[in-house]
Design a protein around this motif. Structure first.
Motif, PDB file in Angstrom:
ATOM      1  N   ASP A  45       0.833  -1.197   0.000  1.00 44.99           N
ATOM      2  CA  ASP A  45       0.000   0.000   0.000  1.00 44.99           C
ATOM      3  C   ASP A  45       0.875   1.259   0.000  1.00 44.99           C
ATOM      4  N   ALA A  46       1.991   1.221   0.760  1.00 44.75           N
ATOM      5  CA  ALA A  46       2.901   2.381   0.788  1.00 44.75           C
ATOM      6  C   ALA A  46       3.561   2.581  -0.568  1.00 44.75           C
ATOM      7  N   LEU A  47       3.930   1.473  -1.236  1.00 43.46           N
ATOM      8  CA  LEU A  47       4.542   1.585  -2.563  1.00 43.46           C
ATOM      9  C   LEU A  47       3.551   2.184  -3.564  1.00 43.46           C
ATOM     10  N   ILE A  48       2.289   1.756  -3.481  1.00 40.31           N
ATOM     11  CA  ILE A  48       1.273   2.317  -4.385  1.00 40.31           C
ATOM     12  C   ILE A  48       1.093   3.801  -4.101  1.00 40.31           C
ATOM     13  N   ASP A  49       1.132   4.181  -2.806  1.00 35.74           N
ATOM     14  CA  ASP A  49       1.034   5.593  -2.441  1.00 35.74           C
ATOM     15  C   ASP A  49       2.163   6.400  -3.078  1.00 35.74           C
ATOM     16  N   ALA A  50       3.395   5.845  -2.990  1.00 36.90           N
ATOM     17  CA  ALA A  50       4.543   6.549  -3.573  1.00 36.90           C
ATOM     18  C   ALA A  50       4.413   6.637  -5.086  1.00 36.90           C
ATOM     19  N   LEU A  51       3.892   5.557  -5.691  1.00 38.06           N
ATOM     20  CA  LEU A  51       3.715   5.563  -7.142  1.00 38.06           C
ATOM     21  C   LEU A  51       2.698   6.621  -7.561  1.00 38.06           C
ATOM     22  N   LEU A  52       1.628   6.776  -6.779  1.00 35.79           N
ATOM     23  CA  LEU A  52       0.631   7.798  -7.091  1.00 35.79           C
ATOM     24  C   LEU A  52       1.225   9.202  -6.967  1.00 35.79           C
ATOM     25  N   LYS A  53       2.057   9.409  -5.924  1.00 33.42           N
ATOM     26  CA  LYS A  53       2.683  10.724  -5.767  1.00 33.42           C
ATOM     27  C   LYS A  53       3.583  11.043  -6.952  1.00 33.42           C
ATOM     28  N   MET A  54       4.370  10.038  -7.384  1.00 35.32           N
ATOM     29  CA  MET A  54       5.263  10.262  -8.523  1.00 35.32           C
ATOM     30  C   MET A  54       4.455  10.530  -9.791  1.00 35.32           C
ATOM     31  N   SER A  55       3.305   9.875  -9.943  1.00 38.19           N
ATOM     32  CA  SER A  55       2.452  10.110 -11.112  1.00 38.19           C
ATOM     33  C   SER A  55       1.883  11.519 -11.085  1.00 38.19           C
ATOM     34  N   LEU A  59       6.810  21.373  -5.332  1.00 40.03           N
ATOM     35  CA  LEU A  59       7.727  20.373  -5.882  1.00 40.03           C
ATOM     36  C   LEU A  59       9.140  20.566  -5.358  1.00 40.03           C
ATOM     37  N   LEU A  60       9.587  21.812  -5.214  1.00 40.53           N
ATOM     38  CA  LEU A  60      10.941  22.037  -4.700  1.00 40.53           C
ATOM     39  C   LEU A  60      11.040  21.620  -3.237  1.00 40.53           C
ATOM     40  N   ARG A  61       9.964  21.809  -2.461  1.00 38.34           N
ATOM     41  CA  ARG A  61       9.984  21.291  -1.073  1.00 38.34           C
ATOM     42  C   ARG A  61      10.084  19.769  -1.080  1.00 38.34           C
ATOM     43  N   ASN A  62       9.308  19.111  -1.978  1.00 38.82           N
ATOM     44  CA  ASN A  62       9.383  17.648  -2.107  1.00 38.82           C
ATOM     45  C   ASN A  62      10.808  17.218  -2.457  1.00 38.82           C
ATOM     46  N   LEU A  63      11.451  17.963  -3.381  1.00 36.20           N
ATOM     47  CA  LEU A  63      12.822  17.635  -3.790  1.00 36.20           C
ATOM     48  C   LEU A  63      13.774  17.694  -2.603  1.00 36.20           C
ATOM     49  N   LEU A  64      13.721  18.806  -1.818  1.00 45.16           N
ATOM     50  CA  LEU A  64      14.631  18.943  -0.678  1.00 45.16           C
ATOM     51  C   LEU A  64      14.292  17.953   0.430  1.00 45.16           C
ATOM     52  N   GLN A  65      12.999  17.639   0.612  1.00 45.78           N
ATOM     53  CA  GLN A  65      12.642  16.640   1.625  1.00 45.78           C
ATOM     54  C   GLN A  65      13.270  15.294   1.298  1.00 45.78           C
ATOM     55  N   LYS A  92      21.536   3.280 -11.141  1.00 39.13           N
ATOM     56  CA  LYS A  92      20.274   2.687 -10.697  1.00 39.13           C
ATOM     57  C   LYS A  92      19.526   3.582  -9.698  1.00 39.13           C
ATOM     58  N   LEU A  93      20.212   4.614  -9.177  1.00 39.10           N
ATOM     59  CA  LEU A  93      19.627   5.383  -8.080  1.00 39.10           C
ATOM     60  C   LEU A  93      18.304   6.029  -8.453  1.00 39.10           C
ATOM     61  N   PHE A  94      18.217   6.549  -9.682  1.00 39.73           N
ATOM     62  CA  PHE A  94      17.072   7.364 -10.063  1.00 39.73           C
ATOM     63  C   PHE A  94      15.981   6.552 -10.762  1.00 39.73           C
ATOM     64  N   ARG A  95      16.074   5.233 -10.703  1.00 37.76           N
ATOM     65  CA  ARG A  95      15.000   4.398 -11.247  1.00 37.76           C
ATOM     66  C   ARG A  95      14.010   4.039 -10.136  1.00 37.76           C
ATOM     67  N   PRO A  96      12.726   3.950 -10.419  1.00 40.34           N
ATOM     68  CA  PRO A  96      11.753   3.602  -9.369  1.00 40.34           C
ATOM     69  C   PRO A  96      12.018   2.211  -8.808  1.00 40.34           C
ATOM     70  N   PHE A  97      11.882   2.093  -7.467  1.00 40.48           N
ATOM     71  CA  PHE A  97      11.984   0.823  -6.726  1.00 40.48           C
ATOM     72  C   PHE A  97      13.395   0.234  -6.772  1.00 40.48           C
ATOM     73  N   GLN A  98      14.425   1.011  -7.167  1.00 46.82           N
ATOM     74  CA  GLN A  98      15.801   0.522  -7.156  1.00 46.82           C
ATOM     75  C   GLN A  98      16.449   0.971  -5.846  1.00 46.82           C
ATOM     76  N   GLY A 127      11.891   7.817  -3.823  1.00 44.13           N
ATOM     77  CA  GLY A 127      12.273   9.198  -3.542  1.00 44.13           C
ATOM     78  C   GLY A 127      13.174   9.805  -4.594  1.00 44.13           C
ATOM     79  N   LEU A 128      14.273   9.110  -4.952  1.00 44.80           N
ATOM     80  CA  LEU A 128      15.210   9.690  -5.919  1.00 44.80           C
ATOM     81  C   LEU A 128      14.625   9.711  -7.323  1.00 44.80           C
ATOM     82  N   ALA A 129      13.765   8.740  -7.653  1.00 46.08           N
ATOM     83  CA  ALA A 129      13.077   8.807  -8.948  1.00 46.08           C
ATOM     84  C   ALA A 129      12.184  10.044  -9.001  1.00 46.08           C
ATOM     85  N   THR A 130      11.520  10.357  -7.873  1.00 47.31           N
ATOM     86  CA  THR A 130      10.708  11.572  -7.804  1.00 47.31           C
ATOM     87  C   THR A 130      11.579  12.817  -7.945  1.00 47.31           C
TER      88      THR A 130
END
Length: 744
Positions: A564-574, A624-630, A681-687, A701-704
């Motif tokens: 459920d947390a992974l789906i949440d992160a996927l929705l945020k990235m979308s 988005l910039l706050r999300n980036l720094l977080q 691999k850092l910036f790929r989702p779920f890596q 996070g890094l994919a976002t």
């Protein structure tokens, strides 16, 4: 022809006839003697002036080479200065580098190849008596034993060699030597301290031997002030003095390395003038002569180098070629004058025999003209392009068969006609004049077909009274123009296809995003069902299924919650990709401070040194910039959890190449780091490069972060080493793009 016949019928007088050949020969001999004497006089005058000119040119070339030598010496010293300033920068970045840090810095310079001539790079602290005692106690506590100073004795100021790399035998023997106790070294060190500039010492005897077994050399000092700031006045500089970075080098090795690329053939002597007087000899070439020969080129220059005044004396290694060149020119000129004189003498004697030779020459020229005319006729006859000779009124004087084929008429009908009348619009052809010109026109054939032709006109210099004024070349380019038109049509069709494919790709991307969003929402319902029934099963039938069953149910619920947390992160990235940007000026320094404050509130027990550079602003979406720094600062906070001296930095990236309109930033920490080979691999989702049992997270996070940076038009990269921390470098637009100016 009548004049030629009369001339040919006359019989020339014989050479032995009295009154004809002999006076002619006597006049020829007299003329030859006069020419010979005049030539000798001119050659003598030329040789004299040429010798003086060559001497001046040789002296000028010698002085120019001397300037090149001085330039190379300055460049070599500047190269050494750069190495010293790099060491000063290292001391500015850290309060006092360790021996390993200093060894790594000097090793990275590759002194043996990049700074040839340097014996090493060392650090000398500026110590008062209490500072020396504190340093000795600190080194004894570190297990290095008592730090001995040479020479012994109590002094107000000490300047011992504390570190000197690379650690050769000679460099190790220099450690502990108090250079401030030596008057020559102290003078250069005090000058560097008081001026804040790099200073050079007078010639000294180095501790290290050179390749020739000698110790004569020079020392270069760069001052280091406390806090890395150079005070404005003398007293403040002396108070803030921290030490020196210095470099020893042998003079002969320095000279050979600096002048190796220049083979000037010059002999040098360098004298340090110091405070006046005869000066101290810094370097002298073994072949330098105190009393050179008069022909030797000489030159001296006085230069100021890093606080020292040097007089550099130059001598030519070989005897100057000025006098020898002048003598050779004189001999050559005299020989040439004699040869020319005798040739003229022979010409005078042979003038009587030139009539028959002139006739033969005229005949040969007539034959050459006939052949040239024949070549021109053949070129016109067999040329594939149309050629026409025009008179000054534009009428055709002569045309080749190719032009008749292009016009669709018989060749005999062309002479006398106006070429311009053959075009669809008369007057659009090649204009008459005295210059080269080209044009493309529509030509009307005799059968009514319109062809596109290219005309090239060039003026033809004719004989006096000739009616030929210009030559025109006509080439039928109709087929070529049609082919070019078809190519342009194909290009336009291709551009339309590319636009269509781009629209289709954009629609496909939108459909994929909608599909991912819908699938993510649809996945959550069954996951919640699994989690809910697992919880009810554990609560109601926990005693029946036993401890193992309860453990299995706990694992099922944990996996469902993680999904459920992974789906949440996927929705945020979308949502980051779909939502429009709200661009405004954002205070990144303030935003970073707020994020770090939130992290400290979440873990109040941790001690982390956080450094945020003030005054950083970028143009972008604040959320988005706050999300980036977080994400970036949160990662740095998470991966430094195992360090007692955790440090996080956020500020400008000093190593980034300049990019107009872009702000280069970096987030650096000294945490766990990662293997550089897996950075892609850092910036790929779920890596993830660390296990979930080591550090928590979903791998989103890094994919976002990458998507946020790229949506703002920037880029991001990462570098790290295991156990040494990580650095994330990224760019953002510094200001919003200006709208285009509307014309008034």
């Amino acid at each position: 022809m009548g004049r030629y016949a009369v001339a040919m019928s006359r019989t020339p007088p014989e050479e032995g006839t009295p009154g004809t050949a002999r006076p002619s020969l006597r006049r020829g001999y007299l003329l030859a003697v006069v020419i010979l004497l005049g030539s000798l006089l001119m050659v003598w005058m030329y040789a004299r002036t040429a010798g003086e000119r060559e001497q001046r040119a040789a002296q000028a070339a010698f002085e120019s080479q001397s300037d090149e030598v001085l330039t190379l010496l300055r460049q070599r010293l500047l190269h050494y200065e750069l190495a010293l300033r790099g060491g000063v920068s290292l001391y500015w970045s850290v309060s006092r580098p360790t021996e390993r840090q200093w060894r790594d810095y000097v090793g990275g310079l590759d002194i043996e190849h990049q700074f040839e001539g340097l014996l090493g790079l060392g650090y000398v602290p500026y110590l008062r008596r209490t500072d020396l005692e504190a340093l000795q106690l600190a080194m004894r506590d570190e297990g290095k034993g008592l730090f001995q100073i040479r020479p012994h004795g109590a002094r107000a100021i000490y300047g011992p060699i504390l570190m000197l790399e690379p650690q050769s035998i000679g460099n190790r023997s220099a450690l502990g030597f108090d250079m401030f106790s030596h008057p020559v070294r102290r003078e250069a060190m005090a000058a560097a301290r008081d001026t804040g500039q790099v200073r050079l010492s007078a010639p000294v005897e180095l501790i290290q031997r050179g390749g020739d077994g000698r110790r004569n050399g020079l020392l270069m000092y760069a001052p280091i002030y406390a806090n890395g700031i150079q005070p404005a006045n003398l007293q403040a500089r002396r108070t803030a003095m921290s030490g020196w970075v210095y470099a020893p080098f042998h003079v002969r090795t320095f000279m050979e390395s600096a002048l190796r690329q220049l083979d000037s053939g010059q002999l040098l002597r360098i004298v340090d003038l110091g405070q006046g007087g005869p000066g101290i000899e810094v370097y002298v070439d073994p072949e330098f002569r105190a009393d050179p020969e008069p022909e030797t080129l000489r030159h001296s220059e006085t230069v100021e180098l890093y606080g020292r005044t040097w007089r550099v004396d130059f001598q030519s290694a070989l005897r100057t070629a000025g006098a020898a060149g002048a003598g050779a020119d004189l001999r050559t000129s005299v020989a040439a004058g004699l040869i020319v004189s005798f040739l003229l003498f022979a010409v005078v004697l042979t003038l009587a025999h030139t009539q028959s030779r002139a006739e033969r020459l005229a005949e040969a020229m007539s034959e050459s003209y006939r052949r040239s005319e024949q070549r021109f006729r053949n070129a016109m006859l067999y040329s594939a392009g149309g050629i026409a000779l025009l008179d000054r009124q534009g009428r055709i004087v002569e045309a080749n068969p190719a032009l008749a084929r292009i016009l669709g008429v018989a060749p005999a009908s062309l002479p006398g006609t106006v070429l311009d009348s053959r075009f669809v619009d008369p007057g659009t052809g090649v204009a008459q004049g005295d210059s080269y010109s080209t044009a493309t026109c529509k030509l009307l054939r005799s059968d009514g077909d319109i062809r596109l032709v290219e005309l090239v006109r060039s003026p033809v210099p004719g004989d006096v009274g000739s009616d030929v004024a210009s030559l025109v070349q006509v080439e039928d380019v109709t087929d070529r123009v049609r082919a070019e038109r078809e190519v342009r049509l194909l290009n336009r069709t291709l551009e339309a296809r590319v636009e269509q494919r781009t629209r289709e790709l954009t629609l496909a991307n939108h459909e994929l995003e909608s599909f991912a969003y819908s699938v993510s929402h649809d996945l959550r319902a069954p996951l919640r069902t699994v989690e809910g029934f697992s919880r009810l099963l554990g609560e109601r039938f926990g005693d029946a299924i036993g401890p193992d069953g309860q453990d299995y149910l706990a694992r099922v619920r944990k996996a469902a919650n993680r999904m459920d947390a992974l789906i949440d992160a996927l929705l945020k990235m979308s949502r980051i990709t779909r939502e429009p940007l709200q661009r405004t000026q954002v205070d990144l320094s303030r935003l970073a401070g707020e994020v770090l404050a939130e992290l400290r509130q979440g873990e109040p027990g941790r001690t982390v040194e956080a450094v945020v550079e003030p005054g950083l602003e970028a143009c972008g979406d604040p959320a988005l910039l706050r999300n980036l720094l977080q994400n970036l600062l949160g990662n740095a906070w998470k991966f430094t959890a195992g360090r007692a001296d955790a440090r996080i930095e956020f500020g400008r990236d000093p190593d980034a190449p300049p990019a107009p309109g872009m702000l280069a930033l970096r987030v650096r920490d000294n945490g766990a780091g990662f293997e550089p080979a897996y950075a892609s691999k850092l910036f790929r989702p779920f890596q993830r490069l660390h296990g979930a049992d080591e550090f928590e997270g979903h791998g989103i996070g890094l994919a976002t972060v990458k998507r946020i940076v790229e949506r703002h038009g920037g880029g991001i990269s990462a570098e790290a080493a295991v156990g040494e921390g990580a650095t994330f470098r990224f760019t953002l637009p510094e200001r919003a793009p200006e709208p285009p100016h509307e014309p008034h």
